[in-house]
Design an enzyme around this catalytic site. Sequence first.
Site, PDB file in Angstrom:
ATOM      1  CG  ASP A   1      -1.869   1.240   1.211  1.00 42.60           C
ATOM      2  OD1 ASP A   1      -2.543   1.453   0.188  1.00 42.60           O
ATOM      3  OD2 ASP A   1      -1.912   1.994   2.204  1.00 42.60           O
ATOM      4  CB  SER A   2       0.203   4.737  -0.935  1.00 42.45           C
ATOM      5  OG  SER A   2      -0.976   4.847  -0.162  1.00 42.45           O
TER       6      SER A   2
ATOM      7  CE1 TYR B   1       2.890   5.918  -3.427  1.00 43.39           C
ATOM      8  CE2 TYR B   1       1.927   4.071  -4.615  1.00 43.39           C
ATOM      9  CZ  TYR B   1       2.991   4.637  -3.957  1.00 43.39           C
ATOM     10  OH  TYR B   1       4.167   3.922  -3.840  1.00 43.39           O
ATOM     11  N   GLY B   2      -2.987   9.112  -3.984  1.00 42.25           N
ATOM     12  CA  GLY B   2      -4.263   9.565  -4.578  1.00 42.25           C
ATOM     13  C   GLY B   2      -4.157  10.726  -5.557  1.00 42.25           C
TER      14      GLY B   2
ATOM     15  CB  CYS C   1      -2.973   0.564  -2.642  1.00 42.19           C
ATOM     16  SG  CYS C   1      -2.980   2.309  -3.067  1.00 42.19           S
ATOM     17  CG  ASN C   2      -9.342   0.640  -3.487  1.00 40.81           C
ATOM     18  OD1 ASN C   2     -10.150  -0.104  -4.010  1.00 40.81           O
ATOM     19  ND2 ASN C   2      -9.116   0.617  -2.178  1.00 40.81           N
ATOM     20  CB  THR C   3      -4.550   4.963  -5.499  1.00 39.74           C
ATOM     21  OG1 THR C   3      -5.491   5.458  -4.543  1.00 39.74           O
ATOM     22  CG2 THR C   3      -4.131   6.080  -6.426  1.00 39.74           C
TER      23      THR C   3
ATOM     24  CD  GLU D   1      -0.729   7.397   5.321  1.00 36.90           C
ATOM     25  OE1 GLU D   1       0.471   7.574   5.564  1.00 36.90           O
ATOM     26  OE2 GLU D   1      -1.220   6.276   5.104  1.00 36.90           O
TER      27      GLU D   1
ATOM     28  CB  CYS E   1      -9.776   4.579  -0.127  1.00 38.29           C
ATOM     29  SG  CYS E   1      -8.197   5.116   0.568  1.00 38.29           S
ATOM     30  CB  THR E   2      -6.982  -0.090   1.921  1.00 40.14           C
ATOM     31  OG1 THR E   2      -5.860   0.643   1.416  1.00 40.14           O
ATOM     32  CG2 THR E   2      -7.401  -1.110   0.891  1.00 40.14           C
ATOM     33  CG  HIS E   3      -5.531   5.218   3.967  1.00 46.04           C
ATOM     34  ND1 HIS E   3      -4.932   4.611   2.894  1.00 46.04           N
ATOM     35  CD2 HIS E   3      -4.529   5.783   4.694  1.00 46.04           C
ATOM     36  CE1 HIS E   3      -3.623   4.811   2.969  1.00 46.04           C
ATOM     37  NE2 HIS E   3      -3.352   5.512   4.044  1.00 46.04           N
TER      38      HIS E   3
HETATM   39  N1  DGL Z   1      -5.038   3.071   0.600  1.00 50.10           N
HETATM   40  C1  DGL Z   1      -4.927   3.712  -0.670  1.00 50.10           C
HETATM   41  C2  DGL Z   1      -6.121   3.326  -1.532  1.00 50.10           C
HETATM   42  O1  DGL Z   1      -6.771   2.322  -1.262  1.00 50.10           O
HETATM   43  C3  DGL Z   1      -4.711   5.181  -0.443  1.00 50.10           C
HETATM   44  C4  DGL Z   1      -4.152   5.857  -1.591  1.00 50.10           C
HETATM   45  C5  DGL Z   1      -3.361   7.098  -1.301  1.00 50.10           C
HETATM   46  O2  DGL Z   1      -2.213   6.943  -0.898  1.00 50.10           O
HETATM   47  O3  DGL Z   1      -3.875   8.175  -1.563  1.00 50.10           O
HETATM   48  O4  DGL Z   1      -6.420   3.958  -2.527  1.00 50.10           O
END
Ligand code: DGL
Length: 276
Positions: free
Chosen positions: A13-14, A45-46, A76-78, A161, A195-197
């Site tokens: 993940d990011s 990363y978004g 990470c979805n992004t 974060e 988004c996994t966050h």
């Molecule tokens: N957890 C990432 C996701 O699922 C976050 C992406 C990010 O870093 O913005 O998209």
Amino acid sequence: MSSKKIHPIGVFDSGYGGLSVLKDFIRLMPEYDFYYLGDNARAPYGPRSFETVYQYTLEAVKKLFDLGCHLVILACNTASAKALRTIQQKDLPKIDPARRVLGVIRPSVEAIGEHKLSGSIGVLGTKGTVLSNSYPLEIKKIYPKLNVVQEACPMWVPLVENNEYNKPGADYFVHKNIKALLKKKPDIDTVILACTHYPLLENKIKKYLPENIRLVSQGAIVAESLKDYLHRHPEMDKKCTKSSVYKFFTTDSPEIFKEHGKIFCDKINQVEHIVL
Ligand code: DGL
């Protein structure tokens, strides 16, 4: 004494978000070895371009391969939206056609089918995920009649974060984005946290989402899907070692990762700094 080489499942993940998925992997498959890599130094990363997310993700995947992983999950979805397909189609055949990289979007979309749907579904994600249109495209493939509305929530990842996710300031942004999503389509009956966050913000999301709307978050879904994948691919399952080793790598400070990561997953002990 020689230490046995292990082949963990790599989870990327990011930053910290993928830990919300790893937690469910460990819950469901505690016997497997897992290496988690968080690119905390370059998160989020978004807002980044396709090219940048692809380059960063490819570096992370190569690193996890070098560390002995035969299978890597982009938690990470992004990264799944912007890098997965290119890595699978262009890079993997050159790096090692026997290795595998899987994402989180397809299993999340498939899981919608387990719910009864009124016809409209909402997707909350990062700007990158929303602009990639990956969710509407995947959803339309399986459920062509479904209306999909999306809302980018650019402040949610930074709130998590920076450990502000349960503070009053988070209410402002959560309320604002949910209001905007519902304005686009008031009859939504399901919302995907793409988004996994975002599971860390679940309490606040529920506060502003009407009770009749079902909230789908990814951890358990992706874990079930990984288990099923390994069942269907015994050749890959055989390669994944099972000695319950869980190790964490971060591109930023291991101390901060250990401290902050605790809120996502209580299995963090060994954390190592890594350069991509
Ligand atoms: N957890 C990432 C996701 O699922 C976050 C992406 C990010 O870093 O913005 O998209």
